[in-house]
Structure formats: structure tokens, C-alpha cells
Design an enzyme around this catalytic site. Structure first.
Site, PDB file in Angstrom:
ATOM      1  NE  ARG A  15      16.342 -49.070  52.729  1.00 31.94           N
ATOM      2  CZ  ARG A  15      15.273 -48.493  52.975  1.00 31.94           C
ATOM      3  NH1 ARG A  15      14.180 -49.303  52.664  1.00 31.94           N
ATOM      4  NH2 ARG A  15      15.066 -47.563  53.726  1.00 31.94           N
ATOM      5  CG  ASP A 100      15.991 -39.689  51.576  1.00 32.82           C
ATOM      6  OD1 ASP A 100      15.347 -38.712  52.077  1.00 32.82           O
ATOM      7  OD2 ASP A 100      16.422 -40.665  52.457  1.00 32.82           O
TER       8      ASP A 100
END
Length: 445
Positions: A15, A100
């Protein structure tokens, strides 16, 4: 007891729409992975980073810690299990984290380890303002937790639960790896989920608990939009810390700082200033608007800008002035020295109290190598001077405006490096008259 952390960093970041590994995208001038490594280094004795295939930059960013490659991306449980061989002889607690989720603090990690002391497995959880598609943490009748269910696998009743999974788990090494080896992938994604270790522990009669943390530090970053939101949050915290430490930020929201920026007391930073990594600013410095600083040191009482650029390796001495549209690179500007206008000073040492005239440049590159310029103390360099390195100007030297200096200048000497001026009396009037006269037949109009 020894403690180890496994950091999962193999994600491609689809993404993000980037060729850069997701964990390498920066926040406040530092890759996400390095933010998490820094927090873990305060808490854990050993760190193992799980990367994906062909990610040499992640291995470099993880150094000096060990890395292992997850060759097949079969889920977070599978990824964590790749670190097991590197911790084969490890006898202690292991926490598994995600690169992340880079803003988790050392304090929260300590709380997680403390909770593990009273349970067999501990999980990090949060209550976000918008639970969205986070996995849900299901309660157990003993006051702990029963299991974690991913949003895509959850029922409507389970989705109504507000306690959400961050994904971080902690257990003893032997138990954790045993549970991971027994995981199944009977779910919507067909993956081996790390949080399923909670249900595996419960199935064997062990106790599981959740440790709640603030959403701000547990945010996952999977897109450029989420990255920007994390950057904004970190910048706000850095600005607040700078102001609490005694600095004035004239328009705080316009100033960009870095994770390692060091700012002293009574520092004033004007609007739209960018401070990249590696910058130290001592007490009483003024950074004026639209200046850009990186990997440099600015000593007490110096004035920088507006519109100044300080590049890596630069040191500005106490009380020195760097003015508008002046660029320095790998240069030392001595105490009280001034470069106030439109100059480039690269690979140079400028002595105390020296004045650099407007438009002065050091010619440090000959097309093959860089060379240094050494300017002594109390030197006056006139406007539009060109110093062709390697060259040395002694203390007290004087360089006439417009000079090109290609040889050393002795102390207290005056150097002229320009062509002799020639003057033609009346020629200007004749030139203008010629231009005003109509062209002859042989002249082109």
C-alpha cells in the site's frame, strides 16, 4: 533473566506503492525499523530482525543486530518462527514486534515484560478511537484474555469489542516457539497468525493477559497517509520537547526537526526551518526563516540565515554569522567570523573574525577530487572573490573584490587577482550614437 526481541520487517509495503521496503520509510529522519530498534535496545539483551528476500538495506539498518530472511511470506507467526534457530540456546523471555509499529516506547515494552511475569503469555493491546479493521482481543472469564480474532474472521458481536490487537506478544522462548510450530492457517487469509499463540497457550491451560497502551504509540503504518500522520505526531512531540527545554519556535507547526536534534536553551528558530539528522545547536543561537541544516554543529550565540544552508560536516563557531543564501559544506567557520551574503564555502577552514564578502566562493572540486581552502584569522575577503583550492590565506590577509586567487597569500599581504582595468574616453557616447543611427545598406537591421 535474559530478554530477546524479534522484529518482523519482511513486509513489502504494497500500500506504500514503493520499491523501498516498508520498514525503511523514514519518520523524523530515521527509518521505521531504527525507531523500533532504538526502543528495544533500552530493554532487550538480544535483537533479531526478520527481513524479506533481497532486502540488503534492511540488513544494514539492523546492524549490529542479527538478521534472518523469511523466504516465503506465510504470515506473522511463520515470520517469527524464522528467528528460532538464532535463539536456539536462549533461555529467557522473547517479545515479537512489528517494524511497522515503530513508535512503541521502551516504557511500554517494560510494562509488557512485567505483565509476562504474572502470566504465561502477554499481549499488547489498545482501544483506538476508530477500531476499524483491527483484530479484536476477546476476554476470558479469569480476567485475562481468551484469544485474538482478526477482523475478517470476526463475527459482528466480536467486532463490537473495543479492545484491539497491536500484535506484540511476549512469552518464554521455549513455550513461544512451541506454540508457533503448532499454529494452523485455517483462516480467511490462509496465513499463520502470531496472535493465535494466545489461543494455543489457552488450549494448554496457560494464562494470557493483555497490556493496554496508548493508540498514539501503537499505530500501524501501512500507507503514505498513515506515514504522514505518524510524522506529524512525532514532529509535534519533538517541537514540544524543544520548547520545554528552553527554545523558542516562532511558528512551531512550520519547523521540521529530526529524531536526534539537540537544541540548547535560549535558541530561537524562525518559521519554515528544516533540521535534518545530526544537528547540534548550542545555547543562544538564532536560526532564521527558511534555513536548512543537516549533520552540522552550531556553537553558542551564532546567527544563521535567513535562507542559509548548512550541509554535512559543517561547524559554525561561537558568535559567527551565516547570512542569506550562504551555503557551507564540510567547512569550519571560526568564532566571530561572518559570511553574510550569497556565498559558497565548501571544504574550507575559515579563521576567527574573518569576513567573507558577498558572492565569494571556494572552488573545491577540479572534476576529479575535492581540495581544501584554509583561511586564517582576521582575513578580509572582498566581494565576488574566487578562491581556487588548494589554497591558503594567512592571518590578516586582504583579498581585493573580484579577485581570483590561485596561489597562497602570505599573512598581512594584500592580493589582487583580476585583470587591469582599461578606459576609453568618450567611447560610451560614441557607442550609444552608433546604436541610435539607422543601419546602412550593407548593415543588417
Amino acid at each position: 533473566m535474559q530478554r530477546a526481541a524479534i522484529l518482523l520487517a519482511a513486509g513489502l509495503g504494497t500500500r506504500m506503492r514503493s520499491s523501498l521496503p516498508k520498514a525503511m520509510h523514514p519518520i523524523a529522519g530515521r527509518p521505521m525499523l531504527r525507531h523500533l530498534v532504538a526502543a528495544c535496545e533500552e530493554v532487550f539483551d538480544r535483537i533479531v530482525v526478520v527481513t524479506g528476500p533481497d532486502m540488503p538495506m534492511l540488513e544494514k539498518a539492523a546492524a549490529p543486530h542479527a538478521t534472518v530472511v523469511q523466504h516465503e511470506r506465510l504470515g506473522t507467526g511463520h515470520a517469527a518462527l524464522q528467528a528460532a534457530p538464532l535463539l536456539r540456546d536462549f533461555d529467557g523471555d522473547v517479545a515479537v514486534l512489528y517494524a511497522d509499529n515503530p513508535l512503541i516506547t521502551a516504557a511500554t515494552l517494560r510494562r509488557l515484560l512485567q505483565a509476562r511475569e504474572s502470566a504465561d503469555i502477554a499481549l499488547l493491546a489498545m482501544r483506538p478511537a476508530d477500531p476499524a479493521r483491527y483484530g479484536r482481543v476477546l476476554p476470558h472469564e479469569d480476567g485475562g484474555i481468551a484469544r485474538v480474532v482478526e477482523w475478517k474472521d470476526a463475527t459482528e458481536a466480536e467486532r463490537a469489542i473495543t479492545l484491539c490487537n497491536v500484535g506484540v506478544v511476549c512469552a518464554s522462548a521455549g513455550q513461544l516457539f512451541g506454540w508457533l510450530r503448532g499454529l494452523g492457517n485455517d483462516n480467511a487469509a490462509g496465513e499463520y497468525y502470531l496472535p493465535d499463540a494466545v489461543a494455543a497457550a489457552r488450549a494448554e491451560g496457560f494464562r494470557a493477559v493483555a497490556v493496554e497502551a496508548e493508540e498514539a504509540e501503537c499505530r500501524g503504518i501501512n500507507s503514505r497517509i498513515e506515514l504522514a500522520a505518524a510524522e506529524a505526531a512525532v514532529q509535534a512531540a519533538l517541537r514540544e520537547r524543544a520548547m520545554a527545554g528552553g527554545a523558542t519556535l516562532v511558528r512551531p507547526e512550520s519547523v521540521t526537526l529530526s529524531h536526534d536534534t539537540v537544541i540548547g536553551q535560549d535558541v530561537t528558530i524562525g518559521p519554515d526551518v528544516v533540521i535534518a539528522p545530526g544537528v547540534t545547536i548550542e545555547d543562544g543561537v538564532e536560526i532564521r526563516a527558511f534555513s536548512h541544516l543537516e549533520s552540522c554543529t552550531i556553537r553558542r550565540g551564532a546567527v544563521i540565515g535567513p535562507f542559509a544552508r548548512l550541509r554535512p560536516g559543517t561547524e559554525i563557531g561561537a558568535g559567527a554569522h551565516v547570512g542569506n543564501f550562504v551555503e557551507l559544506k564540510a567547512a569550519m567557520l571560526g568564532e566571530g567570523a561572518k559570511a553574510n551574503h550569497l556565498s559558497y564555502i565548501g571544504d574550507a577552514s575559515i579563521g576567527a573574525r574573518t569576513n567573507i564578502g558577498a558572492g565569494t566562493i571556494t572552488c573545491n572540486y577540479d572534476g576529479y577530487a575535492k581540495h581544501r581552502t584554509a583561511v586564517g584569522q582576521g582575513v578580509f575577503i572582498g566581494s565576488n572573490a574566487t578562491l581556487v583550492a588548494p589554497v591558503t590565506l594567512g592571518d590578516g590577509a586582504f583579498v581585493a573584490a573580484g579577485s581570483t586567487i590561485t596561489a597562497d597569500v602570505a599573512p598581512d599581504a594584500m592580493a589582487f587577482g583580476r585583470a587591469r582595468q582599461d578606459q576609453k574616453e568618450g567611447r560610451a557616447a560614441a557607442f550609444r550614437a552608433q546604436r541610435r543611427a539607422p543601419p546602412t545598406k550593407t548593415e543588417k537591421p
